[in-house]
Design an enzyme around this catalytic site. Structure first.
Site, PDB file in Angstrom:
ATOM      1  N   HIS B  58     135.837  20.070  58.288  1.00 20.83           N
ATOM      2  CA  HIS B  58     136.593  20.114  59.629  1.00 20.83           C
ATOM      3  C   HIS B  58     137.980  19.560  59.531  1.00 20.83           C
ATOM      4  O   HIS B  58     138.313  18.838  60.752  1.00 20.83           O
ATOM      5  CB  HIS B  58     135.674  19.363  60.678  1.00 20.83           C
ATOM      6  CG  HIS B  58     134.270  19.905  60.760  1.00 20.83           C
ATOM      7  ND1 HIS B  58     133.991  21.231  61.287  1.00 20.83           N
ATOM      8  CD2 HIS B  58     133.050  19.278  60.553  1.00 20.83           C
ATOM      9  CE1 HIS B  58     132.525  21.378  61.094  1.00 20.83           C
ATOM     10  NE2 HIS B  58     131.998  20.315  60.992  1.00 20.83           N
ATOM     11  N   HIS B 220     130.190  24.744  63.882  1.00 25.46           N
ATOM     12  CA  HIS B 220     129.470  24.925  63.094  1.00 25.46           C
ATOM     13  C   HIS B 220     128.986  26.478  63.241  1.00 25.46           C
ATOM     14  O   HIS B 220     127.961  26.609  62.531  1.00 25.46           O
ATOM     15  CB  HIS B 220     128.457  23.938  62.802  1.00 25.46           C
ATOM     16  CG  HIS B 220     128.555  22.560  62.711  1.00 25.46           C
ATOM     17  ND1 HIS B 220     128.549  21.665  63.875  1.00 25.46           N
ATOM     18  CD2 HIS B 220     129.081  21.612  61.593  1.00 25.46           C
ATOM     19  CE1 HIS B 220     129.032  20.556  63.531  1.00 25.46           C
ATOM     20  NE2 HIS B 220     129.290  20.571  62.348  1.00 25.46           N
TER      21      HIS B 220
END
Lengths: 334, 334
Positions: B58, B220
């Site tokens: 991320h 996700h």
């Protein structure tokens, strides 16, 4: 075509409007069509002004480097197309602070032709203009034709050093001289894994097989020097840095470099660091010190997947100028 | 799978090594496996320390926010997986400057469980720990279950304000209080156009049709609230900002906001500005002033195509803290 756009014909207009709305304290538009942007405090009196220009679709290139400690102005073309002579001339007039203007732009025929004409017109108005044309892409032409090479992400270093030198109060000749030194000391090469899609075209600008990569591809999808099966990150990193060093070593000694690992649009930041790791070790093994590192998106090609590596061979003067602060909409250095 | 990687099992190790090699003056590893990173000058005496943690994949989240004026440390998990209690505890010990530690992390079960356990263990060692759990994603749960919402890019504002408050010399209770205020005043929502590929899995983590988008999808790939044909940038921008404002307006007055337009990985920077343009106009039409704008990659999902919008409702205290300088490997503010 999956994009966050409205009418493709409005893409550049809307992008420019967004950039101006987001940066009211940094950028100012000098044309009704926003195709010329300058530092909010332009013209800066008694400072050489640094100007660039080029097609859209490469953010942060080109306009994204306008700001304090960086460029004074940028003229803005359509996607992947040169800006016009008039746009360049308007920017030149808006940033001239009485000490002359240095044009720094990439070696693409449309840009060269238009900047040369703009320079002539500016001179007739009494504005002294000099130019340095970035040619850092070793993947675009062999060494014997290096004057014909394209400019890619390494232009960041030309911008940075030219702007820093100008900020010290140096003359136009002095700023041009150090920018030429950078131009002779920086080399880049890219690798692409997937194409990009121009909003007005709606389909990919080239094709690469499911397991293919192309070394040396340009930021508009210009052909590279080797297409083949995708290698490991380590092998790719090594082949890129070797290509750059072989080219640089032919005419200079290399003891200390700055490294730029540039994402072309869709490459995860994580992968840029995986690649940097190998570059760092390779340089270390060759006894080359890494002075300062830039990793992220510096010159993109819309959503192309790929990256480029640039090395700048440093001396003490370049290190000092590289360290000077700057503040732009995309990058800040303290 | 087209990625710049070596053995997928080495992906996080090699990424961390690259980050440490590129930032020797900013970050320090406190574990042999590099799964805990702290500010180079940690522990900072007489300052509340701010700690985060979470899965890899991320960037700039999570470790990318460690730096001066920002977080003191981050514990680092595998791709899309929480870090361990031991890693969190090691980071906690390494950054405690005697004034206690605030954990700021996203609301995901693995992170919650492990940070709660790490806090208990730290307390037994005499380190006072408080926690604020980010829950900004309005796309993840309806209003009546807002305590169960996921944390996404809006956590940037929690980091920024918590860190700035700590830098003023405030106590742990004061830092926690203002961070809770931010948590109540920030909302985000995302939209995805294409999935990402985990290196160890090698195939996309979800499927979207050629002309489909999904509003509210998590970082996700968690399901969102509406899948449909891709809209124009303007319509998407408007639907996102309306969803956020409806949620925020139910319990507070909104006069001035900060806006974060976050790219999820593959979205061209140009498109983020096209979207920002519409958000700006929408807010202006509602009489809401935009104080400060952040546009770029702040919380990604590898090469996912998409973006998220976050709005932080501001008051004078938050504006002052938002303006304080910080320096991290990915973002710098002067």
């Amino acid at each position: 075509m999956k994009k966050f756009i409205n009418d493709p014909d409005d893409f550049v207009d809307e992008m420019l409007e967004g950039i101006l709305l987001a940066n009211p304290n940094h950028l100012r538009s000098i044309r009704d069509d926003n195709r010329g942007l300058v530092r909010i405090d332009a013209p800066v009196k008694n400072k050489v002004a640094i100007v660039t220009g080029g097609g859209s679709g490469h953010l942060p290139l080109f306009l994204g480097y306008v700001g304090k400690g960086m460029l004074d102005g940028a003229s803005v073309g359509e996607v992947f197309a040169a800006s016009s002579v008039q746009q360049m001339l308007d920017v030149t007039r808006a940033v001239d602070g009485g000490e002359g203007v240095l044009y720094v732009y990439g070696n693409y025929s449309g840009d060269v032709m238009n900047f040369e004409m703009a320079a002539e017109l500016a001179e007739t108005e009494g504005i002294r203009v000099e130019s340095v044309v970035a040619r850092d892409d070793v993947g675009s032409m062999p060494k014997e034709f290096e004057d014909q090479r394209r400019g890619v992400a390494g232009i960041f270093y030309l911008y940075k050093i030219a702007s820093a030198k100008a900020a010290t109060g140096a003359s136009l000749d002095e700023v041009k001289a150090v920018t030429e030194k950078v131009n002779n000391s920086v080399r880049s090469i890219g690798v692409a894994l997937s194409p990009c899609i121009l909003p007005s075209v709606g389909k990919p600008n080239f094709k690469l097989g499911e397991d293919e990569m192309e070394i040396g591809m340009g930021i508009h999808g210009e052909p590279g020097i080797k297409r083949g099966k995708i290698d490991s990150a380590d092998k790719i990193a090594e082949s890129l840095v070797v290509a750059i060093l072989e080219d640089l070593y032919t005419n200079q000694e290399i003891k200390e470099v700055s490294v730029l690992v540039n994402g072309l649009g869709s490459t995860p930041l994580e992968e840029l660091y995986v690649v940097y790791r190998k570059i760092h070790h390779h340089l270390e093994n060759k006894g080359i010190k890494v002075y300062k590192v830039f990793i992220g998106e510096y010159a993109t090609s819309l959503e192309m997947t790929g990256l480029s590596v640039s090395l700048l061979n440093l001396d003490e003067e370049l290190k000092d100028l590289l360290d000077m602060p700057f503040e732009t909409p995309f990058h800040v250095q303290q």
